[in-house]
Design an enzyme around this catalytic site. Structure first.
Site, PDB file in Angstrom:
ATOM      1  CE  LYS A 118       4.069  17.063 -13.403  1.00 13.73           C
ATOM      2  NZ  LYS A 118       4.067  15.925 -14.269  1.00 13.73           N
ATOM      3  CD  GLU A 149      -5.447  16.000 -14.276  1.00 17.54           C
ATOM      4  OE1 GLU A 149      -4.320  15.482 -14.196  1.00 17.54           O
ATOM      5  OE2 GLU A 149      -6.226  15.770 -15.207  1.00 17.54           O
ATOM      6  CE  LYS A 201      -1.980  13.512 -13.637  1.00 16.94           C
ATOM      7  NZ  LYS A 201      -2.381  14.094 -14.921  1.00 16.94           N
ATOM      8  CG  HIS A 234      -2.712  10.325 -23.838  1.00 18.82           C
ATOM      9  ND1 HIS A 234      -3.247  10.558 -22.590  1.00 18.82           N
ATOM     10  CD2 HIS A 234      -1.378  10.429 -23.698  1.00 18.82           C
ATOM     11  CE1 HIS A 234      -2.262  10.802 -21.736  1.00 18.82           C
ATOM     12  NE2 HIS A 234      -1.127  10.732 -22.383  1.00 18.82           N
ATOM     13  CD  GLU A 251       5.045  16.256 -21.694  1.00 15.70           C
ATOM     14  OE1 GLU A 251       4.431  17.251 -21.276  1.00 15.70           O
ATOM     15  OE2 GLU A 251       4.501  15.148 -21.862  1.00 15.70           O
ATOM     16  CG  HIS A 292      -0.823  15.168 -22.618  1.00 16.13           C
ATOM     17  ND1 HIS A 292      -0.160  16.346 -22.849  1.00 16.13           N
ATOM     18  CD2 HIS A 292       0.080  14.349 -22.005  1.00 16.13           C
ATOM     19  CE1 HIS A 292       1.088  16.245 -22.383  1.00 16.13           C
ATOM     20  NE2 HIS A 292       1.260  15.047 -21.879  1.00 16.13           N
ATOM     21  NE  ARG A 306      -3.947  -2.132   2.091  1.00 19.52           N
ATOM     22  CZ  ARG A 306      -3.724  -3.289   2.696  1.00 19.52           C
ATOM     23  NH1 ARG A 306      -2.653  -3.443   3.456  1.00 19.52           N
ATOM     24  NH2 ARG A 306      -4.559  -4.285   2.568  1.00 19.52           N
ATOM     25  CG  HIS A 333       4.224  11.100 -24.075  1.00 24.09           C
ATOM     26  ND1 HIS A 333       2.849  10.926 -24.072  1.00 24.09           N
ATOM     27  CD2 HIS A 333       4.469  12.174 -23.273  1.00 24.09           C
ATOM     28  CE1 HIS A 333       2.301  11.844 -23.291  1.00 24.09           C
ATOM     29  NE2 HIS A 333       3.261  12.611 -22.806  1.00 24.09           N
ATOM     30  CG  ASN A 392      -3.713  16.319 -18.549  1.00 24.71           C
ATOM     31  OD1 ASN A 392      -2.670  15.753 -18.284  1.00 24.71           O
ATOM     32  ND2 ASN A 392      -4.783  16.284 -17.752  1.00 24.71           N
ATOM     33  NE  ARG A 445      -0.580  16.361 -11.945  1.00 22.58           N
ATOM     34  CZ  ARG A 445       0.248  15.661 -11.194  1.00 22.58           C
ATOM     35  NH1 ARG A 445       0.114  15.682  -9.874  1.00 22.58           N
ATOM     36  NH2 ARG A 445       1.214  14.943 -11.729  1.00 22.58           N
TER      37      ARG A 445
HETATM   38  N1  GLY Z   1       1.759  14.731 -17.137  1.00 19.70           N
HETATM   39  C1  GLY Z   1       0.749  15.553 -16.626  1.00 19.70           C
HETATM   40  C2  GLY Z   1       0.710  15.618 -15.155  1.00 19.70           C
HETATM   41  O1  GLY Z   1       1.626  15.187 -14.491  1.00 19.70           O
HETATM   42  O2  GLY Z   1      -0.254  16.085 -14.583  1.00 19.70           O
END
Ligand code: GLY
Length: 363
Positions: free
Chosen positions: A225, A235, A141, A255, A183, A251, A119, A267, A248, A244
């Site tokens: 970030k 998010e 993430k 994606h 990015e 993305h 956990r 990516h 994206n 947050r």
């Molecule tokens: N890659 C987007 C984030 O970390 O929120």
């Protein structure tokens, strides 16, 4: 930037992101309190992983390596299961530490294994690509892919520390270095205009692994970030605005390309096209000017990133976007720019506009 630079990130707990050269001496200190350290890495980084293992061993840690497939092939349930079984065999306890050494896919997997073993155990990330340094390894993430889509299985689990050792970029294949730059450009468009002007003014210097500008751009992208996840770690939109989800940008379409291409596209390359797509969408919606969209193309193409995609895959892309996790219910939701550095949501754009934006990015 010659000296190392530490950015504190406060999300779940406070941890340092250290950017510099020759940082591996920091690792034993970050692992303090653990008896065992498991290093998750791909085959191409075996020599580095062995060197780290030997250093940690000399420092009194029991250390073992978990080799995983390269790139997105690492982000699967069977690979996560292999890592869990190895931790079990080695008697890995709650006070032990996982190290993720590699690109964004490896650090995503390492973070996910750390989030789920007992956990949650500590993970220290050592990103070795620009993409992992400025995005994947920072912010907590973690996740793996499945047939249903990219990153649909995962958890928020902040690292215990992140070591961005710029030495790792010296031997990075040029395509991987460039792909990560998508990015960096992303946060230039969403948050920090000076990143865009530096890339425009200094051209190739920004991707010279031996130069100071690359490290400085990594530092500034990480700072964006850090600021974003400090306010909206999960998010949920905490703190107001897009939060947050702004990270994206590009993305949703990106994606979808990755999925349609069975994850054979890098990516960064996919989100490069994805950013031009949403810029075109924003232009069609009256939120960006033609010259803003052209600036997307110019910056990305300046670094050799793609800005167009095949014109015969709209149905596949649309259904891939429907399952993307940024969709809410059946309504597609995009992060677009309402003017540069002003990310906003656009829920349920008219399907005709979605298709028209696709037409604008097809080769
Ligand atoms: N890659 C987007 C984030 O970390 O929120």
């Amino acid at each position: 930037m010659t000296a190392s630079y530490t950015i504190p990130v406060t999300a779940e707990h406070e941890y340092p992101v250290i950017i510099g050269r020759g940082l591996l001496g920091e690792l034993p200190h970050l692992c303090a309190g653990a008896q065992r350290v498991a290093i998750i890495h791909s085959a191409v980084l075996t020599t580095s992983a062995e060197a780290i293992r030997d250093d940690l061993h000399d420092g009194g840690f029991e250390c073992f390596l978990i080799e995983v497939p390269a790139s997105e092939d690492a982000k699967t349930a069977p690979v996560a299961s292999f890592a869990w079984e190895t931790l079990g065999t080695c008697g890995f306890t709650r006070s032990d530490v996982i190290v993720g050494l590699g690109g964004g896919a490896t650090t995503d997997l390492a973070g996910f294994v750390a989030a789920t073993w007992l956990r949650g155990v500590k993970v220290i990330q050592i990103p070795t690509t620009v993409l992992a340094m400025v995005d994947a390894a920072v912010g907590g993430k973690t996740g793996i892919n499945s047939d249903a889509g990219k990153n649909l299985i995962g958890s928020f689990h902040s690292p215990h520390g992140v070591l961005c050792d710029m030495n790792a970029l010296d031997s990075l294949p040029p395509h991987d270095l460039l792909s990560g730059f998508a990015e960096v450009i992303k946060v230039g468009f969403t948050h920090d205009a000076s990143i865009l002007t530096d890339i425009e003014d200094r051209g190739e210097a920004c991707i010279d692994p031996g130069g100071d500008l690359l490290a400085d751009l990594v530092r500034r992208a990480v700072q964006v970030k850090a600021d974003v996840v400090a306010v909206d770690f999960k998010e949920t939109g905490e703190g107001g605005g897009v939060g947050r989800a702004a990270l994206n940008y590009g993305h949703t379409f990106g994606h979808a390309i990755e999925r349609v291409e069975s994850y054979r596209w890098r990516h960064g390359a996919a989100i490069s096209v994805g950013m031009v797509y949403v810029a075109e969408l924003a232009r069609l919606g009256g939120k960006l000017t033609e010259s803003d969209v052209q600036r997307h193309r110019d910056l990305l193409e300046q670094l050799g990133l793609p800005t167009t995609y095949a014109g015969d895959r709209w149905d596949q892309l649309l259904s891939a976007m429907q399952v993307d996790k940024k969709a809410r219910g059946s309504v597609l939701r995009f992060v677009i720019l309402n003017g540069l550095q002003n990310p906003v949501f656009w829920e349920g754009p008219d399907p005709a506009l979605l298709h028209a934006a696709y037409g604008a990015v097809t080769a």
